[in-house]
Design an enzyme around this catalytic site. Structure first.
Site, PDB file in Angstrom:
ATOM      1  N   ASP A   9      -1.044  13.240   3.135  1.00 35.86           N
ATOM      2  CA  ASP A   9      -0.348  12.027   2.425  1.00 35.86           C
ATOM      3  C   ASP A   9       0.991  11.878   3.810  1.00 35.86           C
ATOM      4  O   ASP A   9       2.247  10.820   3.274  1.00 35.86           O
ATOM      5  CB  ASP A   9       0.209  11.580   1.290  1.00 35.86           C
ATOM      6  CG  ASP A   9      -0.693  12.128   0.951  1.00 35.86           C
ATOM      7  OD1 ASP A   9      -2.116  12.446   1.145  1.00 35.86           O
ATOM      8  OD2 ASP A   9      -0.329  12.421  -0.631  1.00 35.86           O
ATOM      9  N   ASP A  47      -3.608   9.049   0.361  1.00 34.93           N
ATOM     10  CA  ASP A  47      -3.463   8.991  -0.687  1.00 34.93           C
ATOM     11  C   ASP A  47      -4.339   7.587  -0.645  1.00 34.93           C
ATOM     12  O   ASP A  47      -3.906   7.075  -0.315  1.00 34.93           O
ATOM     13  CB  ASP A  47      -2.243   8.372  -1.325  1.00 34.93           C
ATOM     14  CG  ASP A  47      -1.566   8.861  -2.595  1.00 34.93           C
ATOM     15  OD1 ASP A  47      -2.562  10.298  -3.021  1.00 34.93           O
ATOM     16  OD2 ASP A  47      -0.696   8.238  -3.104  1.00 34.93           O
ATOM     17  N   HIS A  49      -6.240   4.526  -3.072  1.00 32.62           N
ATOM     18  CA  HIS A  49      -6.012   4.174  -3.895  1.00 32.62           C
ATOM     19  C   HIS A  49      -6.662   2.656  -4.118  1.00 32.62           C
ATOM     20  O   HIS A  49      -6.718   2.230  -3.543  1.00 32.62           O
ATOM     21  CB  HIS A  49      -4.516   3.928  -5.179  1.00 32.62           C
ATOM     22  CG  HIS A  49      -3.542   5.392  -4.793  1.00 32.62           C
ATOM     23  ND1 HIS A  49      -4.642   6.471  -6.237  1.00 32.62           N
ATOM     24  CD2 HIS A  49      -2.451   5.861  -4.838  1.00 32.62           C
ATOM     25  CE1 HIS A  49      -3.550   7.420  -5.898  1.00 32.62           C
ATOM     26  NE2 HIS A  49      -2.375   6.694  -4.672  1.00 32.62           N
ATOM     27  N   HIS A  62       1.442   2.182  -4.228  1.00 36.96           N
ATOM     28  CA  HIS A  62       1.626   2.318  -2.707  1.00 36.96           C
ATOM     29  C   HIS A  62      -0.313   2.634  -2.262  1.00 36.96           C
ATOM     30  O   HIS A  62      -1.280   3.082  -3.423  1.00 36.96           O
ATOM     31  CB  HIS A  62       2.683   3.394  -3.478  1.00 36.96           C
ATOM     32  CG  HIS A  62       1.789   4.325  -3.421  1.00 36.96           C
ATOM     33  ND1 HIS A  62       1.889   3.931  -5.192  1.00 36.96           N
ATOM     34  CD2 HIS A  62       1.311   5.284  -3.485  1.00 36.96           C
ATOM     35  CE1 HIS A  62       1.345   5.787  -6.026  1.00 36.96           C
ATOM     36  NE2 HIS A  62       0.548   6.463  -4.785  1.00 36.96           N
ATOM     37  N   LYS A  87      -7.986  10.957  -1.724  1.00 37.93           N
ATOM     38  CA  LYS A  87      -7.730  11.329  -2.997  1.00 37.93           C
ATOM     39  C   LYS A  87      -7.307  10.524  -4.100  1.00 37.93           C
ATOM     40  O   LYS A  87      -6.700   9.047  -3.360  1.00 37.93           O
ATOM     41  CB  LYS A  87      -7.025  12.619  -3.431  1.00 37.93           C
ATOM     42  CG  LYS A  87      -5.726  11.794  -2.451  1.00 37.93           C
ATOM     43  CD  LYS A  87      -4.795  13.720  -2.188  1.00 37.93           C
ATOM     44  CE  LYS A  87      -2.751  13.054  -1.312  1.00 37.93           C
ATOM     45  NZ  LYS A  87      -2.957  12.572  -2.197  1.00 37.93           N
ATOM     46  N   CYS A 128       2.797  15.498  -4.348  1.00 36.18           N
ATOM     47  CA  CYS A 128       1.471  15.806  -3.225  1.00 36.18           C
ATOM     48  C   CYS A 128       0.855  17.621  -2.405  1.00 36.18           C
ATOM     49  O   CYS A 128       0.228  18.091  -2.701  1.00 36.18           O
ATOM     50  CB  CYS A 128       0.864  15.446  -2.876  1.00 36.18           C
ATOM     51  SG  CYS A 128       0.115  13.814  -3.673  1.00 36.18           S
TER      52      CYS A 128
HETATM   53  C1  VGL Z   1       3.006  10.821  -3.903  1.00 37.13           C
HETATM   54  C2  VGL Z   1       4.295   9.967  -5.315  1.00 37.13           C
HETATM   55  C3  VGL Z   1       2.608   9.063  -5.695  1.00 37.13           C
HETATM   56  C4  VGL Z   1       2.466  12.120  -2.852  1.00 37.13           C
HETATM   57  C5  VGL Z   1       1.460  10.341  -4.483  1.00 37.13           C
HETATM   58  O1  VGL Z   1       1.998  12.159  -2.038  1.00 37.13           O
HETATM   59  O2  VGL Z   1       3.465  13.126  -3.066  1.00 37.13           O
HETATM   60  N1  VGL Z   1       4.059  10.778  -4.923  1.00 37.13           N
HETATM   61  N2  VGL Z   1       1.297   9.136  -5.123  1.00 37.13           N
END
Ligand code: VGL
Length: 183
Positions: A9, A47, A49, A62, A87, A128
């Site tokens: 990420d 990430d 979404h 985010h 993901k 993550c």
């Molecule tokens: C993450 C908080 C919410 C991460 C992803 O990438 O660690 N942290 N979503």
């Protein structure tokens, strides 16, 4: 012994200026760039979404698919990333672990390529990175977290230290980028 690098990420939204920043998220970029070429296989998770998801009940919005915030940090060397793992792609899907990617089966992808050792870098240590590292141990990989190549959000003081401790307790080994470049 076949090793792979997992970059978790390293996206604009998790760096300063993004929606859910790790205060030092951008600092790990040159560190990761400097170790990438030691690995025959490099995977980056993202990430990814949908615009609306239950996940945004717990977090600021985010890493929405195809947005600037979901892009990998522009400073990250991208020419030797072999595979991207997406993901959190469903509307009820938290997707903290790279092993929950929906576009590939990451465990199978790594095992088919005889990977037995996974080196984890990226953001965020407490979420993550931790989930991915714990899953990697459970799936039988020798699992390393590169301490100077991971960044935390530190929503509450002590979160990063606690997460590092939990990972070590679960069987993760902490190394530094210098350990990797010195073989
Ligand atoms: C993450 C908080 C919410 C991460 C992803 O990438 O660690 N942290 N979503």
């Amino acid at each position: 012994m076949m090793k792979a690098l997992l970059i978790v990420d390293l996206q604009n939204d998790f760096c300063p200026g993004g929606a859910l920043p790790a205060p030092e998220g951008d600092k790990v970029v040159p560190v990761i760039n400097s170790i990438m070429h030691y690995f025959p296989l490099v995977v980056a998770s993202k990430d990814w979404h949908p615009d609306t998801t239950a996940h945004f009940g717990a977090w600021p919005k985010h890493c929405v698919q195809n947005s600037w915030g979901a892009e990998l940090h522009p400073g990250l060397r991208q020419d030797i990333i072999h595979q991207v793992a997406l993901k959190g792609t469903g509307d009820r899907d938290e997707g903290y672990s790279a092993f929950e990617a929906s576009n590939i089966n990451l465990e199978q992808y790594l095992k088919e390529r005889s990977v037995d050792s996974l080196y984890i870098t990226g953001i965020a240590i407490e979420y993550c990175v931790k989930k991915s590292a714990r899953d990697a141990v459970k799936k039988g990989f020798h699992t390393f977290v590169v301490r100077d190549a991971v960044a935390g959000i530190e929503l509450h003081r002590g979160d990063v230290e606690r997460a590092l401790w939990e990972m070590v307790h679960a069987g993760v080994m902490l190394v530094t980028s210098a350990d990797i470049s010195q073989g």
